[in-house]
Design a protein around this motif. Sequence first.
Motif, PDB file in Angstrom:
ATOM      1  N   LEU A   1       0.838  -1.208   0.000  1.00  0.00           N
ATOM      2  CA  LEU A   1       0.000   0.000   0.000  1.00  0.00           C
ATOM      3  C   LEU A   1       0.872   1.257   0.000  1.00  0.00           C
ATOM      4  O   LEU A   1       0.586   2.229  -0.697  1.00  0.00           O
ATOM      5  N   HIS A   2       1.950   1.231   0.786  1.00  0.00           N
ATOM      6  CA  HIS A   2       2.885   2.358   0.806  1.00  0.00           C
ATOM      7  C   HIS A   2       3.459   2.599  -0.574  1.00  0.00           C
ATOM      8  O   HIS A   2       3.533   3.731  -1.054  1.00  0.00           O
ATOM      9  N   LYS A   3       3.866   1.510  -1.209  1.00  0.00           N
ATOM     10  CA  LYS A   3       4.471   1.614  -2.534  1.00  0.00           C
ATOM     11  C   LYS A   3       3.490   2.276  -3.509  1.00  0.00           C
ATOM     12  O   LYS A   3       3.875   3.142  -4.296  1.00  0.00           O
ATOM     13  N   ILE A   4       2.214   1.883  -3.403  1.00  0.00           N
ATOM     14  CA  ILE A   4       1.213   2.481  -4.284  1.00  0.00           C
ATOM     15  C   ILE A   4       1.023   3.955  -3.948  1.00  0.00           C
ATOM     16  O   ILE A   4       1.023   4.819  -4.805  1.00  0.00           O
ATOM     17  N   LYS A   5       0.896   4.240  -2.643  1.00  0.00           N
ATOM     18  CA  LYS A   5       0.632   5.626  -2.245  1.00  0.00           C
ATOM     19  C   LYS A   5       1.815   6.536  -2.561  1.00  0.00           C
ATOM     20  O   LYS A   5       1.637   7.663  -2.984  1.00  0.00           O
ATOM     21  N   TRP A   6       3.017   6.035  -2.333  1.00  0.00           N
ATOM     22  CA  TRP A   6       4.194   6.893  -2.497  1.00  0.00           C
ATOM     23  C   TRP A   6       4.641   6.997  -3.954  1.00  0.00           C
ATOM     24  O   TRP A   6       5.171   8.010  -4.371  1.00  0.00           O
ATOM     25  N   ASP A   7       4.457   5.910  -4.719  1.00  0.00           N
ATOM     26  CA  ASP A   7       5.036   5.897  -6.066  1.00  0.00           C
ATOM     27  C   ASP A   7       4.009   5.947  -7.191  1.00  0.00           C
ATOM     28  O   ASP A   7       4.340   6.310  -8.306  1.00  0.00           O
ATOM     29  N   VAL A   8       2.778   5.516  -6.926  1.00  0.00           N
ATOM     30  CA  VAL A   8       1.836   5.377  -8.035  1.00  0.00           C
ATOM     31  C   VAL A   8       0.674   6.357  -7.926  1.00  0.00           C
ATOM     32  O   VAL A   8       0.418   7.142  -8.814  1.00  0.00           O
ATOM     33  N   ASP A   9      -0.050   6.292  -6.807  1.00  0.00           N
ATOM     34  CA  ASP A   9      -1.253   7.106  -6.685  1.00  0.00           C
ATOM     35  C   ASP A   9      -1.324   7.665  -5.266  1.00  0.00           C
ATOM     36  O   ASP A   9      -1.707   6.962  -4.330  1.00  0.00           O
ATOM     37  N   GLY A  10      -0.966   8.923  -5.140  1.00  0.00           N
ATOM     38  CA  GLY A  10      -0.912   9.546  -3.822  1.00  0.00           C
ATOM     39  C   GLY A  10      -2.272   9.758  -3.184  1.00  0.00           C
ATOM     40  O   GLY A  10      -2.377  10.048  -1.996  1.00  0.00           O
ATOM     41  N   SER A  11      -3.337   9.585  -3.978  1.00  0.00           N
ATOM     42  CA  SER A  11      -4.667   9.830  -3.419  1.00  0.00           C
ATOM     43  C   SER A  11      -5.196   8.619  -2.659  1.00  0.00           C
ATOM     44  O   SER A  11      -6.235   8.697  -2.021  1.00  0.00           O
ATOM     45  N   LEU A  12      -4.496   7.502  -2.727  1.00  0.00           N
ATOM     46  CA  LEU A  12      -4.932   6.317  -1.977  1.00  0.00           C
ATOM     47  C   LEU A  12      -4.887   6.640  -0.482  1.00  0.00           C
ATOM     48  O   LEU A  12      -3.875   7.121   0.025  1.00  0.00           O
ATOM     49  N   THR A  13      -6.010   6.400   0.197  1.00  0.00           N
ATOM     50  CA  THR A  13      -6.108   6.815   1.594  1.00  0.00           C
ATOM     51  C   THR A  13      -6.303   5.617   2.504  1.00  0.00           C
ATOM     52  O   THR A  13      -7.183   4.796   2.256  1.00  0.00           O
ATOM     53  N   PHE A  14      -5.476   5.515   3.508  1.00  0.00           N
ATOM     54  CA  PHE A  14      -5.646   4.456   4.509  1.00  0.00           C
ATOM     55  C   PHE A  14      -5.012   4.925   5.808  1.00  0.00           C
ATOM     56  O   PHE A  14      -4.236   5.874   5.822  1.00  0.00           O
ATOM     57  N   ARG A  15      -5.382   4.251   6.925  1.00  0.00           N
ATOM     58  CA  ARG A  15      -4.812   4.630   8.211  1.00  0.00           C
ATOM     59  C   ARG A  15      -3.674   3.671   8.545  1.00  0.00           C
ATOM     60  O   ARG A  15      -3.775   2.484   8.338  1.00  0.00           O
ATOM     61  N   ARG A  16      -2.617   4.213   9.057  1.00  0.00           N
ATOM     62  CA  ARG A  16      -1.604   3.390   9.699  1.00  0.00           C
ATOM     63  C   ARG A  16      -0.808   4.307  10.600  1.00  0.00           C
ATOM     64  O   ARG A  16      -0.677   5.501  10.320  1.00  0.00           O
TER      65      ARG A  16
END
Lengths: 163, 259
Positions: free
Chosen positions: B55-70
Motif C-alpha cells: 500500500l505504501h508503494k502504491i501511495k508513495w510511487d503510483v497514486d498519492g490519493s490512496l487513503t488508509f490509516r496506519r
Amino acid sequence: MSADTTATGSTAAISPVESVSVFDVDHPAPLIEPPRKRTAKTPKATRGNFEMAAWLFMRLSGVVLVVLVIGHLLIQLVLDGGVARIGFAFVAGRWASPWWQTWDLLMLWLAMLHGGNGMRTIINDYAERANTRLWLKGLLYTATVFTILLGTLVIFTFDPNIR
Amino acid sequence: MATPLLDKVEDEAAASPYITVTLRIRRFNPEISDEARWEDFSIEIDPKERVLDALHKIKWDVDGSLTFRRSCAHGICGSDAMRINGKNRLACKTLIKDITSFDRKTGATKPITVEAIKGLTVLKDLVVDMEPFFQAYRDVMPFLVTTGNEPTRERLQSAEDRERFDDTTKCILCAACTSSCPVFWNDGQYFGPAAIVNAHRFIFDSRDEAGEQRLEILNDKDGVWRCRTTFNCTDACPRGIEVTKAIQEVKRALITRRF
C-alpha cells in the motif's frame, strides 16, 4: 523495495461514474451509514433480564425438545406398524391417557415458544427498519399465541365421541 | 555452518526475489462519486514484505490519493485493520507470500483484494468512521473503578488473578473483530465483540469493583445475548484473543450471578 511500479487502473484517483461528476469538495456524496447506527435519538437501553431468560430458555427447551420430538416421531412413524396405523381412533386412544396429553401439551408449548423465540431473534437480526420489525413481530406473536391456544384447547377438550 | 561459495552467492543475487502482484483495492471518494469501485494496481514486490508495504508503494510511487490509516506499522496501534482477501486482518502483519496464490494455468499471481472493514461508514478508500465502535467501547467503562481510599502503594494482585483476564488485555482496538461480526453488520447498536472483550478485561480483574455494573450494561438487549457464536471475531483477531470464549465467559458470569 523495488522502484518498478505501475498502475494498471486508470491514472486518475477515481474517475466519475458517468461523464462529469456532480460531487466535488464542497458537495461531497452522501455517506452510507451502517444500519441502525446508535445515535442520540436511540432509546435508552432497557434494563431487565428478558434477553437472558430467552437465551437460557432456548438452550433448556432445546434439550427437552430433543427427547420429546424424537420420541414423538418414533411412536408416530416408526414403531409398531408406523404411520399406517394413525387415524382418529389412534389419536383418541392416545389422548385418553393423561401421560400423552401432558407429553403433547409440553411439546406444543415448548416447540412453539422455542420456534417463536428463534424467529424473534432472526427478525431482530435481519429486519433493518423499525416498522418492518414491528409488523413481522406482530404477525409472529399473533400466529404463536393463536397456535398455542388452539392446540391447548384441542388437547383439553378433545371428545372421542364426536361423531 | 558451511562456508558460502562464491558462485552460489552470485546465483542468489541474480535470482530476483520480486514477484508481480495485483492489488485490487476498493476505492471510494465522496468528492468525486457516490459509488465505490475496484481499482487494480500491479506492483513488483518482495513476497516477504507486507500488504502495508504494498500500500505504501502504491501511495508513495503510483497514486498519492490512496487513503488508509496506519500509525506504528508494526501491529501495535491497531490503525490498519482492513479486509484483505475477504478476511479482516492488519495490513502490517500480513505477508504478501501468505496471501498470494498462483493461477494454475497461467502461473500468474491472483489479485489480492483490499477493502475497508465492514459495518462502519466508509469515509474515503480504506478509512472508516470508528466513532460508533469507540462509543460502544466507552459504554462498558473501560477503566479501573474502585472505592475507598487510594492505596499508597500498588494494588497488588496474585499471578493467578492476573492470569484470569490475561487474554483480553491484548486487545489493540483495531475493530477487526467487531467489523467481522454479522450481527454488527446488520445492527450497529450491538455492542460488538471488542467492547465485550474490554469489559471482560475489567469484569474479571480482582482489583476492579464495577464488574456488576458492567455486567448489567452487557445484559441489555444489545449486549452479549445478541452473540450468535459464529466465531468470526476469534478468527479475525490479529492478537489471537479468544474473543468468542471471552463473550461466553461474560454470559456465564451473568447467569451464575442470577441463579
